[in-house]
Enzyme design. Sequence first.
Site, PDB file in Angstrom:
ATOM      1  N   HIS A 112     -30.024  81.915  11.044  1.00  0.00           N
ATOM      2  CA  HIS A 112     -29.655  82.997  10.125  1.00  0.00           C
ATOM      3  C   HIS A 112     -30.729  84.072   9.953  1.00  0.00           C
ATOM      4  O   HIS A 112     -31.898  83.775   9.706  1.00  0.00           O
ATOM      5  CB  HIS A 112     -29.387  82.355   8.762  1.00  0.00           C
ATOM      6  CG  HIS A 112     -29.164  83.319   7.654  1.00  0.00           C
ATOM      7  ND1 HIS A 112     -27.920  83.774   7.326  1.00  0.00           N
ATOM      8  CD2 HIS A 112     -30.019  83.928   6.798  1.00  0.00           C
ATOM      9  CE1 HIS A 112     -28.017  84.622   6.309  1.00  0.00           C
ATOM     10  NE2 HIS A 112     -29.281  84.728   5.961  1.00  0.00           N
TER      11      HIS A 112
ATOM     12  N   ALA B 113     -43.742  77.670  10.181  1.00  0.00           N
ATOM     13  CA  ALA B 113     -42.978  78.473   9.226  1.00  0.00           C
ATOM     14  C   ALA B 113     -43.916  79.429   8.491  1.00  0.00           C
ATOM     15  O   ALA B 113     -45.009  79.054   8.082  1.00  0.00           O
ATOM     16  CB  ALA B 113     -42.269  77.561   8.231  1.00  0.00           C
TER      17      ALA B 113
ATOM     18  N   TYR C  11     -44.229 104.625  13.451  1.00  0.00           N
ATOM     19  CA  TYR C  11     -43.968 105.793  12.613  1.00  0.00           C
ATOM     20  C   TYR C  11     -42.692 106.476  13.075  1.00  0.00           C
ATOM     21  O   TYR C  11     -42.376 106.475  14.273  1.00  0.00           O
ATOM     22  CB  TYR C  11     -45.133 106.793  12.701  1.00  0.00           C
ATOM     23  CG  TYR C  11     -46.339 106.358  11.927  1.00  0.00           C
ATOM     24  CD1 TYR C  11     -46.324 106.357  10.535  1.00  0.00           C
ATOM     25  CD2 TYR C  11     -47.493 105.934  12.571  1.00  0.00           C
ATOM     26  CE1 TYR C  11     -47.435 105.946   9.813  1.00  0.00           C
ATOM     27  CE2 TYR C  11     -48.613 105.524  11.852  1.00  0.00           C
ATOM     28  CZ  TYR C  11     -48.578 105.527  10.473  1.00  0.00           C
ATOM     29  OH  TYR C  11     -49.657 105.116   9.752  1.00  0.00           O
TER      30      TYR C  11
END
Lengths: 167, 167, 167
Positions: free
Chosen positions: A73, A141, A102
């Site tokens: 997800h 993680a 940018y």
Amino acid sequence: MAGAMVPEMTTAREFTIHQYAVVRRTASLGRGVIVYPFSQVGEAVLLGERVVIGSNCYIGDASMIGAGTRIQHGCFLPKRSRIGERVFIGPNVTFTDDRRPYVGNRDYHAQPPVVEDEASIGAGAVILPGITIGKHAMVGAGAVVVRDVPAGATYYGNPAKENGGKR
Amino acid sequence: MAGAMVPEMTTAREFTIHQYAVVRRTASLGRGVIVYPFSQVGEAVLLGERVVIGSNCYIGDASMIGAGTRIQHGCFLPKRSRIGERVFIGPNVTFTDDRRPYVGNRDYHAQPPVVEDEASIGAGAVILPGITIGKHAMVGAGAVVVRDVPAGATYYGNPAKENGGKR
Amino acid sequence: MAGAMVPEMTTAREFTIHQYAVVRRTASLGRGVIVYPFSQVGEAVLLGERVVIGSNCYIGDASMIGAGTRIQHGCFLPKRSRIGERVFIGPNVTFTDDRRPYVGNRDYHAQPPVVEDEASIGAGAVILPGITIGKHAMVGAGAVVVRDVPAGATYYGNPAKENGGKR
């Protein structure tokens, strides 16, 4: 990796795209692919057999994703990402391709990510432009990956280091 | 927490599901629940009264979310997450349940999260598998939580420590 | 910034909203705006000319976004965010507005973000409440921004510091 990156063309019945997913007509999907709701798969993307694209993902144009890879997800992959086979990408992982992001940057040249076979990228990790993550490597993680991760290594932290910098 | 986790069954008019949300038929939704667009609520999920699921979230199968809890945009909860009452979960928070997330991992056994009543989890936080976040605890925005957070404590940083490790 | 924040009203043919995006009727969209799938644009939002809202974003009510700004996939902006012109916001960036985000907090007063013209915010960054990011500043990918970023400065890390704290 290259061979597997061109999936066999399949009939519409051999893969599954949720009603609320957007998959461009020029994408090629292997047998057994699943695309979950609220995800987009861009132009000319190649998804190998049994690739799973979780909900709310964005797979940039011309990306190639090898057989058996699972993307969870909320992930973002820029254009021309190269993801190997049987790679695990956890939820809300973000890849990038632009060192000087940018608006109107004239020096822009994309540096898309390369992730080799069987690597694993933990939830919420952020991967800077031009990074290669080696075969069977693990990114923890929440890691912010600022340099290449060698095959088999484990990197985590911000900035990510091998074994978190020996903590 | 357990009692409140089984919401009263309600008629369809007593909760609100956006047209572009996907809620499985086996989910049970309490009175006053709202599910915002582009979110999924999995099989056999229990949402207590007045739970709010923000946009672009994924609530894994068999999760239980207590009354009054608010989950903001973009969050991911794995299967069997246990979230208490009046919990605040900020935008783009990611929970996990797998310490060795390789494709085809045969040793996989899920370690879903537990969040106790009235805890608060800041935006963009990442919570490692098997973590318990205690009652009324606060996890700071951007924290990467690698160990349990005691009741009432404030944790932040990467890795998250109490009061950020006294910074 | 203020002048550009009120875009010219345009006819429906002058901007592009994907079929699977949710844009409130009270939002004002400048010429050339694009809103990608699975995104929401809240009540009374002002989007200047050529603003691009990527997929799976949430733009909170009454936010103002200046001309030429690009917001990528998965971003969250709270109510009343003030974003300048030609700002780049990378994928999965999360802004916040509440220092004490408990459910039912009675002391809540929102502190929405301010981002000045031409700033650039890297992928996956998290911005704490009440932060101002100065003109042409750069926030690195994965940064957790806990204090104001001066004009032209580069901040990264968790917590974010100038040049990452001289690393």
